[in-house]
Motif scaffolding. Structure first.
Motif, PDB file in Angstrom:
ATOM      1  N   GLY A 165       0.700  -1.577   0.614  1.00 25.34           N
ATOM      2  CA  GLY A 165      -0.139   0.083  -0.235  1.00 25.34           C
ATOM      3  C   GLY A 165       1.165   1.543  -0.268  1.00 25.34           C
ATOM      4  N   GLY A 166       0.793   2.271   0.489  1.00 22.54           N
ATOM      5  CA  GLY A 166       1.131   3.307   0.315  1.00 22.54           C
ATOM      6  C   GLY A 166       0.622   4.609   0.778  1.00 22.54           C
ATOM      7  N   ALA A 167      -1.179   4.594  -0.316  1.00 16.65           N
ATOM      8  CA  ALA A 167      -2.035   6.138  -0.151  1.00 16.65           C
ATOM      9  C   ALA A 167      -1.977   6.511   1.177  1.00 16.65           C
ATOM     10  CB  ALA A 167      -3.184   5.564  -0.748  1.00 16.65           C
ATOM     11  N   GLY A 168      -1.217   5.623   2.325  1.00 18.91           N
ATOM     12  CA  GLY A 168      -1.658   6.824   3.739  1.00 18.91           C
ATOM     13  C   GLY A 168      -0.409   7.144   4.094  1.00 18.91           C
ATOM     14  N   LYS A 169       0.368   6.698   3.429  1.00 21.29           N
ATOM     15  CA  LYS A 169       2.560   7.355   3.769  1.00 21.29           C
ATOM     16  C   LYS A 169       2.251   8.968   3.342  1.00 21.29           C
ATOM     17  CE  LYS A 169       4.267   3.152   4.219  1.00 21.29           C
ATOM     18  NZ  LYS A 169       5.669   1.672   4.017  1.00 21.29           N
ATOM     19  N   SER A 170       3.117   9.148   4.319  1.00 19.99           N
ATOM     20  CA  SER A 170       4.219  10.478   3.437  1.00 19.99           C
ATOM     21  C   SER A 170       4.539  10.164   2.604  1.00 19.99           C
ATOM     22  CB  SER A 170       4.409  11.280   4.851  1.00 19.99           C
ATOM     23  OG  SER A 170       5.203  10.067   5.118  1.00 19.99           O
TER      24      SER A 170
ATOM     25  N   GLY B  45      14.006   3.479  -1.286  1.00 14.83           N
ATOM     26  CA  GLY B  45      14.962   4.197  -1.595  1.00 14.83           C
ATOM     27  C   GLY B  45      15.742   5.286  -1.972  1.00 14.83           C
ATOM     28  N   THR B  46      14.495   6.786  -1.962  1.00 17.00           N
ATOM     29  CA  THR B  46      15.045   7.674  -2.350  1.00 17.00           C
ATOM     30  C   THR B  46      14.979   9.214  -2.137  1.00 17.00           C
ATOM     31  OG1 THR B  46      15.115   8.993  -5.017  1.00 17.00           O
ATOM     32  CG2 THR B  46      12.986   7.143  -4.394  1.00 17.00           C
ATOM     33  N   SER B  47      14.930   9.717  -1.863  1.00 14.92           N
ATOM     34  CA  SER B  47      14.603  11.043  -1.121  1.00 14.92           C
ATOM     35  C   SER B  47      13.219  11.667  -1.711  1.00 14.92           C
ATOM     36  CB  SER B  47      15.403  12.350  -1.416  1.00 14.92           C
ATOM     37  OG  SER B  47      15.627  12.695  -2.777  1.00 14.92           O
ATOM     38  N   HIS B  48      12.653  12.291  -0.789  1.00 18.68           N
ATOM     39  CA  HIS B  48      11.052  13.017  -1.198  1.00 18.68           C
ATOM     40  C   HIS B  48      11.755  14.388  -2.418  1.00 18.68           C
ATOM     41  CE1 HIS B  48      13.215  15.826   1.816  1.00 18.68           C
ATOM     42  NE2 HIS B  48      12.317  17.200   0.434  1.00 18.68           N
ATOM     43  N   ARG B  49      12.899  14.575  -2.233  1.00 18.90           N
ATOM     44  CA  ARG B  49      13.332  15.581  -3.012  1.00 18.90           C
ATOM     45  C   ARG B  49      13.356  15.359  -4.995  1.00 18.90           C
ATOM     46  NH1 ARG B  49      17.508  19.582  -0.238  1.00 18.90           N
ATOM     47  NH2 ARG B  49      15.569  20.475   1.681  1.00 18.90           N
ATOM     48  N   MET B  50      13.029  13.905  -4.880  1.00 18.19           N
ATOM     49  CA  MET B  50      13.684  13.678  -5.638  1.00 18.19           C
ATOM     50  C   MET B  50      11.949  13.149  -6.564  1.00 18.19           C
ATOM     51  SD  MET B  50      16.911  13.257  -7.113  1.00 18.19           S
ATOM     52  CE  MET B  50      16.224  12.715  -9.004  1.00 18.19           C
ATOM     53  N   LEU B  51      11.149  12.296  -6.153  1.00 22.16           N
ATOM     54  CA  LEU B  51      10.148  12.226  -5.714  1.00 22.16           C
ATOM     55  C   LEU B  51       9.031  13.322  -6.027  1.00 22.16           C
ATOM     56  CD1 LEU B  51       8.642   9.683  -3.228  1.00 22.16           C
ATOM     57  CD2 LEU B  51      10.027   8.597  -5.763  1.00 22.16           C
ATOM     58  N   ILE B  52       9.631  15.247  -5.962  1.00 19.95           N
ATOM     59  CA  ILE B  52       9.102  15.878  -6.269  1.00 19.95           C
ATOM     60  C   ILE B  52       9.905  15.997  -7.149  1.00 19.95           C
ATOM     61  CG2 ILE B  52       9.150  18.323  -5.485  1.00 19.95           C
ATOM     62  CD1 ILE B  52       8.361  17.419  -3.134  1.00 19.95           C
ATOM     63  N   TYR B  53      10.837  15.850  -8.672  1.00 17.16           N
ATOM     64  CA  TYR B  53      11.255  16.194  -9.042  1.00 17.16           C
ATOM     65  C   TYR B  53      10.600  15.788  -9.736  1.00 17.16           C
ATOM     66  CZ  TYR B  53      14.341  16.956 -12.754  1.00 17.16           C
ATOM     67  OH  TYR B  53      15.450  16.446 -14.243  1.00 17.16           O
ATOM     68  N   HIS B  54      10.658  14.756  -9.942  1.00 19.32           N
ATOM     69  CA  HIS B  54       9.845  13.415 -11.070  1.00 19.32           C
ATOM     70  C   HIS B  54       8.067  13.497 -11.300  1.00 19.32           C
ATOM     71  CE1 HIS B  54      13.508  11.711 -12.708  1.00 19.32           C
ATOM     72  NE2 HIS B  54      13.472  11.849 -11.288  1.00 19.32           N
ATOM     73  N   PHE B  55       7.342  14.020 -10.189  1.00 18.02           N
ATOM     74  CA  PHE B  55       6.310  13.321  -9.923  1.00 18.02           C
ATOM     75  C   PHE B  55       5.614  14.627  -9.374  1.00 18.02           C
ATOM     76  CE2 PHE B  55       8.096   9.122  -9.519  1.00 18.02           C
ATOM     77  CZ  PHE B  55       8.176   8.780 -10.859  1.00 18.02           C
ATOM     78  N   GLY B  56       5.757  15.889  -9.256  1.00 13.06           N
ATOM     79  CA  GLY B  56       5.396  16.996  -8.664  1.00 13.06           C
ATOM     80  C   GLY B  56       4.817  16.583  -7.177  1.00 13.06           C
ATOM     81  N   SER B  57       4.386  15.394  -6.504  1.00 14.20           N
ATOM     82  CA  SER B  57       3.501  15.756  -5.095  1.00 14.20           C
ATOM     83  C   SER B  57       3.327  14.053  -4.933  1.00 14.20           C
ATOM     84  CB  SER B  57       2.551  16.790  -5.036  1.00 14.20           C
ATOM     85  OG  SER B  57       1.667  15.648  -5.983  1.00 14.20           O
ATOM     86  N   LYS B  58       2.857  13.653  -4.376  1.00 11.34           N
ATOM     87  CA  LYS B  58       2.660  12.551  -3.086  1.00 11.34           C
ATOM     88  C   LYS B  58       1.240  12.163  -4.199  1.00 11.34           C
ATOM     89  CE  LYS B  58       0.705  10.013  -0.195  1.00 11.34           C
ATOM     90  NZ  LYS B  58       0.069   9.991   1.817  1.00 11.34           N
ATOM     91  N   GLU B  59       0.797  13.191  -4.701  1.00  8.10           N
ATOM     92  CA  GLU B  59      -0.107  12.298  -5.279  1.00  8.10           C
ATOM     93  C   GLU B  59      -0.085  12.295  -6.510  1.00  8.10           C
ATOM     94  OE1 GLU B  59      -0.492  15.138  -2.903  1.00  8.10           O
ATOM     95  OE2 GLU B  59      -1.780  14.478  -1.853  1.00  8.10           O
ATOM     96  N   GLY B  60       1.003  13.573  -7.190  1.00  3.94           N
ATOM     97  CA  GLY B  60       1.100  12.944  -8.917  1.00  3.94           C
ATOM     98  C   GLY B  60       2.006  10.924  -9.250  1.00  3.94           C
TER      99      GLY B  60
END
Length: 181
Positions: free
Chosen positions: A22-27, A36-51
């Motif tokens: 799962g994962g929708a409930g996680k930050s 195994g990455t940083s939140h900044r890399m996820l923001i860079y590639h997807f814009g946000s958790k929702e993205g």
């Protein structure tokens, strides 16, 4: 695996992780750590958790459409239903419905899920129906009805967990439609 770019690798990892845990409930930070990455890399590639979650749902849908396209007409409805209801997809299906509701409500980062959420399925379903001999004039309605029934029963499954009941309902629908679903 969908590709070798850093974004594609993260998306593949997220799809696998969410399917298992799962994962929708996680930050976003917790998801990043799990991947195994940083939140900044996820923001860079997807814009946000929702993205990120929307990209996961869209890719899982694309994979399901590819699986449908790979089936022959004989017993495709039952075989595809068996694949859709496989326990390994349950977390991704739950995520899909969570995001669908958020997208309908206009939650930023999720509205992209609505692009093609119905129309992208109609062509592959109509192609399968053509192989089953369904007249061209009837294919669009059959395709939309089959998609609506499958999604409704999947929502029932992720809500109730009653696999026997949803399987029986799908079997009844397939029988009523002459297997043209």
């Amino acid at each position: 695996m969908i590709g070798t770019s850093p974004r594609a690798k993260l998306l593949d990892a997220a799809i696998d992780h969410i399917a298992r845990h799962g994962g929708a409930g996680k930050s976003l930070r917790a998801l990043a750590a799990d991947l195994g990455t940083s939140h900044r890399m996820l923001i860079y590639h997807f814009g946000s958790k929702e993205g990120l979650l929307t990209a996961v749902a869209r890719e899982v849908e694309a994979r399901q459409r590819a699986a449908l396209a790979g089936l022959g007409p004989a017993d495709a409805g039952r075989e595809f239903w068996r694949r859709l209801t496989d326990e390994s997809l349950r977390a991704n299906e739950k995520l899909f419905f969570q995001l669908y509701g958020q997208a309908l409500g206009g939650t930023p980062g999720t509205t992209g899920l609505l692009d093609g959420v119905v129309d992208d399925w109609l062509g592959p379903i109509e192609a399968l129906l053509a192989g089953l001999g369904v007249p061209e004039a009837d294919r669009a309605a059959h395709a939309r009805l089959g998609l609506a029934v499958a999604r409704g029963l999947l929502l029932d499954l992720v809500t109730t967990g009653d696999r026997a009941a949803v399987d029986a309902a799908m079997e009844r629908f397939l029988a009523m439609s002459g297997g043209h679903a």
